[in-house]
Design a protein around this motif. Structure first.
Motif, PDB file in Angstrom:
ATOM      1  N   UNK A  63      30.908  42.936  54.378  1.00 36.27           N
ATOM      2  CA  UNK A  63      30.942  44.384  54.405  1.00 36.27           C
ATOM      3  C   UNK A  63      32.321  44.928  54.067  1.00 36.27           C
ATOM      4  N   UNK A  64      32.342  46.150  53.606  1.00 31.56           N
ATOM      5  CA  UNK A  64      33.577  46.843  53.276  1.00 31.56           C
ATOM      6  C   UNK A  64      33.450  48.273  53.781  1.00 31.56           C
ATOM      7  N   UNK A  65      34.543  48.758  54.371  1.00 31.86           N
ATOM      8  CA  UNK A  65      34.534  50.128  54.859  1.00 31.86           C
ATOM      9  C   UNK A  65      35.877  50.772  54.535  1.00 31.86           C
ATOM     10  N   UNK A  66      35.829  51.957  54.020  1.00 27.32           N
ATOM     11  CA  UNK A  66      37.048  52.709  53.737  1.00 27.32           C
ATOM     12  C   UNK A  66      37.042  53.913  54.661  1.00 27.32           C
ATOM     13  N   UNK A  67      38.073  54.009  55.470  1.00 25.28           N
ATOM     14  CA  UNK A  67      38.171  55.105  56.431  1.00 25.28           C
ATOM     15  C   UNK A  67      38.955  56.254  55.821  1.00 25.28           C
ATOM     16  N   UNK A  94      52.981  51.845  63.995  1.00 26.89           N
ATOM     17  CA  UNK A  94      52.334  51.735  62.696  1.00 26.89           C
ATOM     18  C   UNK A  94      52.591  50.392  62.021  1.00 26.89           C
ATOM     19  N   UNK A  95      53.646  49.690  62.413  1.00 32.56           N
ATOM     20  CA  UNK A  95      53.932  48.378  61.838  1.00 32.56           C
ATOM     21  C   UNK A  95      53.407  47.238  62.700  1.00 32.56           C
ATOM     22  N   UNK A  96      52.813  47.557  63.822  1.00 32.64           N
ATOM     23  CA  UNK A  96      52.357  46.503  64.734  1.00 32.64           C
ATOM     24  C   UNK A  96      51.065  45.855  64.213  1.00 32.64           C
ATOM     25  N   UNK A  97      50.806  44.604  64.585  1.00 34.43           N
ATOM     26  CA  UNK A  97      49.559  43.941  64.165  1.00 34.43           C
ATOM     27  C   UNK A  97      48.319  44.683  64.656  1.00 34.43           C
ATOM     28  N   UNK A  98      48.412  45.308  65.806  1.00 31.12           N
ATOM     29  CA  UNK A  98      47.280  46.050  66.352  1.00 31.12           C
ATOM     30  C   UNK A  98      46.924  47.232  65.441  1.00 31.12           C
ATOM     31  N   UNK A  99      47.927  47.925  64.955  1.00 30.10           N
ATOM     32  CA  UNK A  99      47.685  49.063  64.059  1.00 30.10           C
ATOM     33  C   UNK A  99      47.150  48.582  62.719  1.00 30.10           C
ATOM     34  N   UNK A 100      47.608  47.440  62.251  1.00 30.60           N
ATOM     35  CA  UNK A 100      47.124  46.919  60.974  1.00 30.60           C
ATOM     36  C   UNK A 100      45.633  46.558  61.054  1.00 30.60           C
ATOM     37  N   UNK A 101      45.200  46.148  62.235  1.00 32.80           N
ATOM     38  CA  UNK A 101      43.788  45.775  62.378  1.00 32.80           C
ATOM     39  C   UNK A 101      42.909  46.996  62.596  1.00 32.80           C
ATOM     40  N   UNK A 102      43.265  47.819  63.587  1.00 31.96           N
ATOM     41  CA  UNK A 102      42.381  48.910  63.979  1.00 31.96           C
ATOM     42  C   UNK A 102      42.608  50.215  63.231  1.00 31.96           C
ATOM     43  N   UNK A 103      43.760  50.406  62.657  1.00 30.62           N
ATOM     44  CA  UNK A 103      44.051  51.654  61.970  1.00 30.62           C
ATOM     45  C   UNK A 103      44.154  51.460  60.458  1.00 30.62           C
ATOM     46  N   UNK A 104      43.660  50.373  59.963  1.00 30.52           N
ATOM     47  CA  UNK A 104      43.744  50.097  58.531  1.00 30.52           C
ATOM     48  C   UNK A 104      42.790  51.003  57.767  1.00 30.52           C
ATOM     49  N   UNK A 105      43.206  51.522  56.619  1.00 31.86           N
ATOM     50  CA  UNK A 105      42.314  52.393  55.845  1.00 31.86           C
ATOM     51  C   UNK A 105      41.182  51.613  55.171  1.00 31.86           C
ATOM     52  N   UNK A 106      41.384  50.345  54.876  1.00 26.84           N
ATOM     53  CA  UNK A 106      40.357  49.504  54.258  1.00 26.84           C
ATOM     54  C   UNK A 106      40.048  48.349  55.203  1.00 26.84           C
ATOM     55  N   UNK A 107      38.751  48.176  55.461  1.00 27.94           N
ATOM     56  CA  UNK A 107      38.340  47.105  56.370  1.00 27.94           C
ATOM     57  C   UNK A 107      37.295  46.241  55.677  1.00 27.94           C
ATOM     58  N   UNK A 108      37.524  44.941  55.680  1.00 21.98           N
ATOM     59  CA  UNK A 108      36.573  43.971  55.148  1.00 21.98           C
ATOM     60  C   UNK A 108      36.073  43.151  56.323  1.00 21.98           C
TER      61      UNK A 108
END
Length: 186
Positions: A63-67, A94-108
């Motif tokens: 799956x792919x999701x663009x927020x 914004x640079x934390x790993x948590x933000x990269x996972x949950x706040x990412x604009x593109x999710x695969x």
């Protein structure tokens, strides 16, 4: 006078058909044989379905999701500190790993799962036995349909041969009868 049969404008076209040709045509064109053949195909499918239950079942998805906007954007803006002008790598949210996972604009997302039946308390062997019995019954029905088609064609063929023989006998007796009738009327 004698009368001769009058022919109409319709031309009768006949062709001799051997019994072997008639049987071949009947097997190809018989509706009963076609239906029984479809039953055999269905039974093969049921066997394959029953046998597939013994194999591992593997499922996968991607799956792919663009927020456009996410719920973490407000948190990021709220907890973002003043811009860091030092040369050290930033340690903001914004640079934390948590933000990269949950706040990412593109999710695969990729999912893969596998299951294997270990114990079915006799259900799988019973399904296989039922499918095998259905296949045997379908094979018997196909053989029976073919035999019925052969019987029907053979009966019709020999009825036609007998009718042709009766016609030949009638034609051969018609000439002497017409001659006797001609001489007795004089």
């Amino acid at each position: 006078g004698t009368s001769t049969p009058q022919t109409t404008g319709v031309a009768a076209t006949t062709s001799a058909l051997s019994l072997a040709d008639a049987l071949r045509i009947a097997e190809r064109k018989s509706e009963g044989v076609a239906i029984a053949g479809a039953g055999v195909t269905r039974a093969r499918g049921q066997q394959a379905q029953a046998n597939s239950q013994r194999l591992p079942q593997i499922n996968g998805s991607a799956g792919y999701q663009r927020a456009i906007q996410n719920q973490f954007q407000a948190i990021t803006e709220r907890f973002a500190g003043p811009p860091d002008t030092t040369a050290s790598a930033g340690g903001g949210f914004e640079d934390s790993p948590l933000a990269r996972i949950f706040a990412a604009p593109n999710t695969f997302s990729f999912t893969l799962s596998a299951t294997q039946n270990l114990y079915t308390s006799g259900r799988l062997p019973a399904q296989r036995a039922g499918a095998d019995a259905a296949r045997t019954a379908a094979d018997i029905a196909l053989t029976s349909s073919k035999a019925q088609a052969v019987l029907d064609v053979a009966q019709a063929y020999f009825d036609a041969v007998a009718a042709d023989q009766f016609l030949a006998i009638a034609d051969s007796s018609l000439l002497p009868t017409s001659l006797v009738s001609k001489y007795t009327r004089r």
